[in-house]
Design an enzyme around this catalytic site. Structure first.
Site, PDB file in Angstrom:
ATOM      1  N   ASP A 137       0.853  -1.197   0.000  1.00 48.05           N
ATOM      2  CA  ASP A 137       0.000   0.000   0.000  1.00 48.05           C
ATOM      3  C   ASP A 137       0.880   1.235   0.000  1.00 48.05           C
ATOM      4  OD1 ASP A 137      -3.291   0.255   0.858  1.00 48.05           O
ATOM      5  OD2 ASP A 137      -2.072   2.078   0.640  1.00 48.05           O
ATOM      6  N   SER A 180     -15.493  -2.958 -11.647  1.00 52.19           N
ATOM      7  CA  SER A 180     -16.510  -2.249 -10.875  1.00 52.19           C
ATOM      8  C   SER A 180     -17.801  -2.202 -11.681  1.00 52.19           C
ATOM      9  CB  SER A 180     -16.003  -0.836 -10.626  1.00 52.19           C
ATOM     10  OG  SER A 180     -17.079   0.013 -10.373  1.00 52.19           O
ATOM     11  N   TYR A 186     -12.787   6.233 -14.515  1.00 47.94           N
ATOM     12  CA  TYR A 186     -12.813   5.013 -13.697  1.00 47.94           C
ATOM     13  C   TYR A 186     -13.452   3.853 -14.484  1.00 47.94           C
ATOM     14  CZ  TYR A 186     -13.801   2.316  -9.393  1.00 47.94           C
ATOM     15  OH  TYR A 186     -13.864   1.364  -8.418  1.00 47.94           O
ATOM     16  N   SER A 195     -13.612   3.453 -17.691  1.00 47.96           N
ATOM     17  CA  SER A 195     -12.728   2.997 -18.769  1.00 47.96           C
ATOM     18  C   SER A 195     -11.626   2.116 -18.218  1.00 47.96           C
ATOM     19  CB  SER A 195     -12.080   4.193 -19.465  1.00 47.96           C
ATOM     20  OG  SER A 195     -13.056   5.117 -19.806  1.00 47.96           O
ATOM     21  N   ALA A 233     -18.730  -2.564  -1.610  1.00 46.16           N
ATOM     22  CA  ALA A 233     -18.445  -2.703  -0.179  1.00 46.16           C
ATOM     23  C   ALA A 233     -18.149  -1.353   0.439  1.00 46.16           C
ATOM     24  CB  ALA A 233     -17.237  -3.622   0.010  1.00 46.16           C
ATOM     25  N   ALA A 234     -18.328  -1.315   1.753  1.00 47.88           N
ATOM     26  CA  ALA A 234     -18.046  -0.078   2.485  1.00 47.88           C
ATOM     27  C   ALA A 234     -16.548   0.148   2.554  1.00 47.88           C
ATOM     28  CB  ALA A 234     -18.609  -0.209   3.904  1.00 47.88           C
TER      29      ALA A 234
HETATM   30  P1  NAD Z   1      -9.736   1.832  -0.368  1.00 49.47           P
HETATM   31  O1  NAD Z   1      -9.437   3.248  -0.731  1.00 49.47           O
HETATM   32  O2  NAD Z   1     -10.155   1.541   1.003  1.00 49.47           O
HETATM   33  O3  NAD Z   1      -8.479   0.917  -0.706  1.00 49.47           O
HETATM   34  C1  NAD Z   1      -7.650   1.150  -1.794  1.00 49.47           C
HETATM   35  C2  NAD Z   1      -6.216   1.095  -1.312  1.00 49.47           C
HETATM   36  O4  NAD Z   1      -5.355   1.211  -2.431  1.00 49.47           O
HETATM   37  C3  NAD Z   1      -5.855   2.234  -0.371  1.00 49.47           C
HETATM   38  O5  NAD Z   1      -5.386   1.761   0.840  1.00 49.47           O
HETATM   39  C4  NAD Z   1      -4.802   3.010  -1.112  1.00 49.47           C
HETATM   40  O6  NAD Z   1      -3.811   3.563  -0.277  1.00 49.47           O
HETATM   41  C5  NAD Z   1      -4.232   1.985  -2.044  1.00 49.47           C
HETATM   42  N1  NAD Z   1      -3.606   2.591  -3.211  1.00 49.47           N
HETATM   43  C6  NAD Z   1      -4.095   3.582  -3.975  1.00 49.47           C
HETATM   44  N2  NAD Z   1      -3.232   3.876  -4.956  1.00 49.47           N
HETATM   45  C7  NAD Z   1      -2.166   3.070  -4.802  1.00 49.47           C
HETATM   46  C8  NAD Z   1      -0.962   2.887  -5.519  1.00 49.47           C
HETATM   47  N3  NAD Z   1      -0.675   3.656  -6.577  1.00 49.47           N
HETATM   48  N4  NAD Z   1      -0.093   1.950  -5.114  1.00 49.47           N
HETATM   49  C9  NAD Z   1      -0.378   1.193  -4.032  1.00 49.47           C
HETATM   50  N5  NAD Z   1      -1.496   1.325  -3.317  1.00 49.47           N
HETATM   51  C10 NAD Z   1      -2.390   2.252  -3.703  1.00 49.47           C
HETATM   52  O7  NAD Z   1     -10.827   1.335  -1.395  1.00 49.47           O
HETATM   53  P2  NAD Z   1     -11.574  -0.058  -1.595  1.00 49.47           P
HETATM   54  O8  NAD Z   1     -13.013   0.249  -1.727  1.00 49.47           O
HETATM   55  O9  NAD Z   1     -11.144  -1.060  -0.655  1.00 49.47           O
HETATM   56  O10 NAD Z   1     -11.108  -0.394  -3.078  1.00 49.47           O
HETATM   57  C11 NAD Z   1     -10.345  -1.515  -3.444  1.00 49.47           C
HETATM   58  C12 NAD Z   1     -10.557  -1.787  -4.919  1.00 49.47           C
HETATM   59  O11 NAD Z   1     -11.893  -2.163  -5.154  1.00 49.47           O
HETATM   60  C13 NAD Z   1     -10.294  -0.599  -5.819  1.00 49.47           C
HETATM   61  O12 NAD Z   1      -9.668  -1.056  -7.008  1.00 49.47           O
HETATM   62  C14 NAD Z   1     -11.672  -0.102  -6.159  1.00 49.47           C
HETATM   63  O13 NAD Z   1     -11.714   0.596  -7.380  1.00 49.47           O
HETATM   64  C15 NAD Z   1     -12.422  -1.396  -6.198  1.00 49.47           C
HETATM   65  N6  NAD Z   1     -13.868  -1.241  -6.022  1.00 49.47           N
HETATM   66  C16 NAD Z   1     -14.386  -0.943  -4.820  1.00 49.47           C
HETATM   67  C17 NAD Z   1     -15.771  -0.857  -4.697  1.00 49.47           C
HETATM   68  C18 NAD Z   1     -16.402  -0.582  -3.366  1.00 49.47           C
HETATM   69  O14 NAD Z   1     -17.631  -0.622  -3.305  1.00 49.47           O
HETATM   70  N7  NAD Z   1     -15.635  -0.357  -2.336  1.00 49.47           N
HETATM   71  C19 NAD Z   1     -16.583  -1.039  -5.805  1.00 49.47           C
HETATM   72  C20 NAD Z   1     -16.016  -1.348  -7.019  1.00 49.47           C
HETATM   73  C21 NAD Z   1     -14.645  -1.463  -7.112  1.00 49.47           C
END
Ligand code: NAD
Length: 909
Positions: free
Chosen positions: A525, A640, A653, A655, A685-686
């Site tokens: 991270d 997503s 996003y 794309s 998810a939250a």
């Molecule tokens: P989150 O922000 O809690 O977690 C994402 C993590 O990625 C963060 O801790 C951040 O520091 C890390 N990060 C960001 N850029 C980075 C980089 N360049 N190098 C290394 N780490 C990096 O978000 P989340 O909801 O847990 O998302 C996780 C994944 O799930 C993402 O790809 C997001 O697009 C995808 N997603 C989430 C949801 C949702 O409902 N939460 C829905 C669709 C897709």
């Protein structure tokens, strides 16, 4: 400290309802009604003293290193061989080391306790460290006798040693008398019994108190130091009376199992002792007495180590695994006490070549096969050449034990014609986990217990008896476990995972759950802001690593940026340095920069595409190289709903997220032959990405843990899915896919349609009714180019009547469209299987067509089909593409040229 270090037990699955004996023989011996309560254990037709002892020892060795065993004693009065060391067969079946001492201890019901005491004294004398003591008996009586009711079959095993002692040996006292309450003369099958009253009054009730009294005095203890009292006695009232005489309160006395098992001879004191150990707490004192021409009394003190003993079947498990039978004739036949006609087939020669038995002892008695040193493929039997066609290396086989490898039924049959003591004879192919298979007899089961895919356990059993020469032949059989038919747990043995963006949200949950299942995790991270801004922070990754380590898992933190190729390379290098490789990659890191389209400046577009799309490429590429080398990999991409379905303000996003789906679609093809599976998760998810877009109560429900299960499954070695997208949200799971409608061909595929013609056919073009998934671009293009076949029946009769394959080829020149063949030079080979099939070739050159029977020398394209399918295809009842994707139509050589067939040949309706 020396004493017991492990225990095991085996009571056969079959129990005879004692009333069945009375029902069959009560007319002859009415008095046996008095003892016809409860049930007795009985061997299956392929079980004997030796097979039961092997089963008890396997139970005892659960979680133990066999290599440390340096002695094995087999104690019994019913050993199958009078002069061939039975303990030696036990040692071979269990694949114990060769340099150990083995001995049979026999000729008295006291053999079990005497064997145990001898082992304890040898270890105490320090000449050996770990001695196995197995006791088993399968005693016969004449039919319709009290003792037939009272006896049972069973075995117990104890490991004696000086490390990890669960019950410390404190001392023993023995008395020996030539007291003949019963005896079995040389060559006799049955015991000769003297009067029961004499046995009770002069035997049990004198020798047991004498030995126990002597022990108490010798080591200076009283009954107050004893919490469990173990001694067998055939007579229930006498058993209670002796306990009273010893001063043992009834709650201290271990049940003789008379009602549920019967007395198992030399094994019985040890079997009851195992039952006592199963119930014992650390600190308990156990008194064990074994009766028979005198008495042995031993005292043990249970230690804390008993709580650490791995799970085993023991007496408890054996008693639970039962099948009660009411068929007394079966009992008699299984024990060979009656000899029904087995027919001529039963006369097959059974002589054993001792030379072959010696040479192949490991394979036959020990179920040892081979495992290739170079490619790791197991096989049975072991051979000089590896069976793996991709390996085929010579002389690379190392010994590989199959007896304890989990296995499943691959095929099975119930054969009523084969000679069997218990028809139908059930046998089939058994497939071992990790490789290796062989045809095995099935035992301890009914046909209804067998199903393809059900787990089986291997059991050492008697394969045949050579009555003429007094020889028992042993081998391994499969025991179906219908109760354990559930698939094995999702496993990650020794795996290494990289989870990007694992410092928070979904990634954190994946990392924690993987670590709980033994995966070594690289917690990556960058620790930046939600929109990717800022320098980043080590805290999120460090916090997750701390959490993992606190609960006993293995993890390292990594703070590299997925957005650069160097970052990706460093993340994979970190995994290699810390854990030696990478097996699992979850591309999860992500940021958000939402803007409506016209406000979406290039930097916001780029930032999001760089982290999600380039980021996944940057980490996957070096990881894929490691996985390819290893021949194993599991990759999860994160898409997503925004990408799959669209979302206002997220062109960047969406794309990026849809780009990842394309990435997967191709990588699944490139990874296929290296066992690299790649799938995509679309989570809801939250997390900090969704906190301001979800209503609070919904945010509360959407725990990231709901997503972890499916992601872990996709990462597991049991999962064979690849190239698929899965939605997951708060307990909801579904597959999303790109489907292709059946479509239509306009203008025969030759005339260019006008926009008006397109408009007029819009309903057909637009329809996704009957849509299907297509595995790759080539298949897709082929399906677009295959025109719908004409609907009418072809003219293909060779001599009038129904069309046949031969007739179709006869009519090929007529169906040939010379104009369409201009400039084409191609030879089609048709290989049509089935009764109406054969080989034909069709050569097209210089706008001419030559059809002939047989094989062409150098066909451009070979088409293989069954005769029926071929006729259906020509008749237009089978779609070419469907036939291809379903495997009915196989094309070899130049696949693209096969599309010419429909253009070059037009069968008239
Ligand atoms: P989150 O922000 O809690 O977690 C994402 C993590 O990625 C963060 O801790 C951040 O520091 C890390 N990060 C960001 N850029 C980075 C980089 N360049 N190098 C290394 N780490 C990096 O978000 P989340 O909801 O847990 O998302 C996780 C994944 O799930 C993402 O790809 C997001 O697009 C995808 N997603 C989430 C949801 C949702 O409902 N939460 C829905 C669709 C897709």
């Amino acid at each position: 400290m020396i004493g017991i270090t492990s225990y095991g037990a085996y009571i056969p699955r079959l129990r005879l309802n004692r009333m069945a004996i009375f029902q069959a023989m009560g007319w002859f011996a009415p008095a046996i009604i008095m003892v016809a309560q409860g049930e007795r254990s009985m061997c299956n037709h392929d079980e004997d003293t030796l097979t039961m002892a092997v089963a008890a020892v396997r139970d005892c060795l659960a979680g133990r290193d066999k290599k440390t065993v340096d002695g094995a004693y087999l104690c019994s009065t019913t050993l199958p061989f009078a002069d061939r060391q039975n303990a030696g067969i036990l040692k071979t079946a269990l694949n114990l080391q060769d340099a150990i001492i083995t001995a049979d201890i026999t000729s008295s019901l006291r053999a079990g306790t005497t064997g145990l005491l001898t082992a304890l004294e040898v270890v105490q004398g320090k000449s050996r460290k770990n001695i196995l003591v197995a006791a088993a008996d399968k005693r016969e009586t004449r039919p319709a006798y009290f003792y037939e009711m009272w006896f049972g079959d069973g075995a117990a095993a104890l490991l004696v040693g000086n490390k990890d002692v669960i019950a410390e040996f404190k001392g023993a006292y023995s008395v020996s008398y030539d007291f003949v309450d019963h005896y079995r003369g040389k060559g006799a099958s049955y015991d000769y019994m003297w009067e029961e009253r004499w046995l009770r009054e002069e035997g049990y009730s004198k020798f047991i108190p004498e030995a126990v009294g002597g022990l108490f005095k010798k080591i200076g203890i009283t009954m107050d130091d004893v919490q469990k009292v173990v001694f067998p006695c055939l007579f229930q009232a006498e058993h209670r009376a002796i306990a009273k005489k010893l001063g043992a309160a009834p709650e201290k006395v271990i049940d003789t199992m008379h009602e549920i098992c019967g007395e198992t001879g030399a094994a019985h004191p040890l079997l009851m002792f195992v039952a006592a150990l199963e119930q014992a707490k650390p600190g308990d004192g156990i008194l064990l007495a074994g009766f028979g021409q005198g008495c042995d009394a031993l005292y043990f003190k249970v230690t804390d180590a008993i709580a650490k003993l791995p799970a085993r079947s023991g007496v408890k498990g054996s008693l639970e695994n039962k099948k009660t039978i009411d068929n007394y004739m079966k009992f008699l036949k299984f024990r060979n006490l009656i000899q029904p006609e087995m027919g001529i087939r039963g006369e097959a020669p059974t002589q054993t070549a001792m030379t072959a038995l010696w040479r192949k002892r490991k394979m036959l008695t020990g179920l040892v096969g081979g495992k290739c040193r170079d490619c790791g493929t197991p096989q049975y039997p072991k051979m000089d050449i590896c069976v793996n066609p991709k390996c085929g290396h010579v002389d690379t086989q190392e010994d590989y034990e199959f007896a304890d490898v989990p296995a499943r039924i691959k095929t099975f049959t119930g054969d009523l014609l084969a000679v069997s003591v218990d028809p139908p004879s059930i046998y089939g192919m058994v497939q071992f986990e990790g490789g290796g298979r062989f045809m095995a007899d099935f035992t301890d089961c009914e046909l209804a217990d067998c199903k393809v895919g059900f787990p089986v356990k291997m059991a050492f059993r008697r394969r045949f008896t050579d009555d003429e020469r007094g020889f028992s032949g042993y081998f391994w059989k499969a025991v179906p476990q219908p109760g354990a038919a559930a698939l094995p747990e999702v496993r990650f043995d020794g795996r290494v995972a990289i989870v990007t963006g694992a410092g928070a949200g979904l990634g954190r949950t994946y990392a924690l759950e993987l670590a709980k299942r033994g995966v070594k995790v690289v917690v990556n991270d960058l620790g930046g802001a939600r929109d990717g801004a800022g320098k980043g922070s080590r805290t999120p990754a460090d916090r997750v690593v701390k959490e993992i380590r606190a609960s006993g898992g293995e993890a390292i933190a990594n703070y590299d940026n997925v957005a650069t190729p160097e970052g990706g390379e460093k993340i994979v290098q970190a995994a290699i340095r810390a854990f030696g490789g990478v097996d699992i990659l979850i591309n999860n890191a992500g940021i958000l920069r939402d803007k409506s389209f016209l406000k979406m400046e290039p930097e916001n577009w780029d930032a999001v595409l760089t982290v999600h799309l380039n980021g996944s490429y940057n980490v996957t590429r070096p990881a894929f190289a490691v996985m390819k080398e290893k021949g194993f990999g599991r990759i999860v991409m994160t898409t997503s709903a925004s990408g799959l379905y669209g979302n206002f303000g997220q062109t960047n996003y969406s794309s990026a997220k849809m780009g990842l789906v394309g990435f997967m679609n191709t990588l699944k093809l490139e990874g296929a032959k290296y066992n690299i599976k790649i799938n995509t998760i679309a989570p809801v998810a939250a997390s900090r990405l969704t906190e301001d877009v979800m209503p609070p109560d919904m945010f509360q429900r959407m725990q990231p843990d709901f997503i972890a299960g499916i992601v872990l499954y996709l990462c597991s070695e049991n999962c064979s899915e690849t190239g698929a997208i899965f939605n997951a949200a708060a307990g909801f799971y579904s597959r999303a896919a790109i489907l292709t409608g059946p479509g239509t061909i306009l203008g025969g595929g030759e005339k260019i349609p006008t926009p008006e013609e397109i408009r007029d056919q819009w309903a057909k073009i637009d329809s996704i009714e009957g849509a299907r998934e297509i595995g790759d671009a080539n298949t897709a293009i082929m399906s677009f180019l295959t025109p719908p076949a004409p609907k009418a029946e072809p003219a293909g009769e060779s001599g009038g009547g129904a069309p046949d394959v031969k007739g179709i080829f006869a009519k090929m020149p007529e169906a040939f469209d010379a104009a369409a063949a201009a400039g084409k030079d191609v030879v089609f080979q048709f290989s049509i299987s089935g009764p109406g099939g054969g080989d034909w070739f069709v050569a097209v050159k210089d706008a001419t067509c030559k059809v002939g029977a047989g094989k062409a020398e150098k066909p451009t394209t070979t088409i293989k089909m069954a005769d029926g399918d071929f006729l259906q295809l020509i008749a237009g009842k089978l779609d070419g593409m469907q036939a291809y994707t379903s495997g009915k139509l196989k094309v070899e050589g130049d696949i693209m040229k096969s599309q010419l067939i429909a253009k070059l040949f037009k069968f008239k309706s």
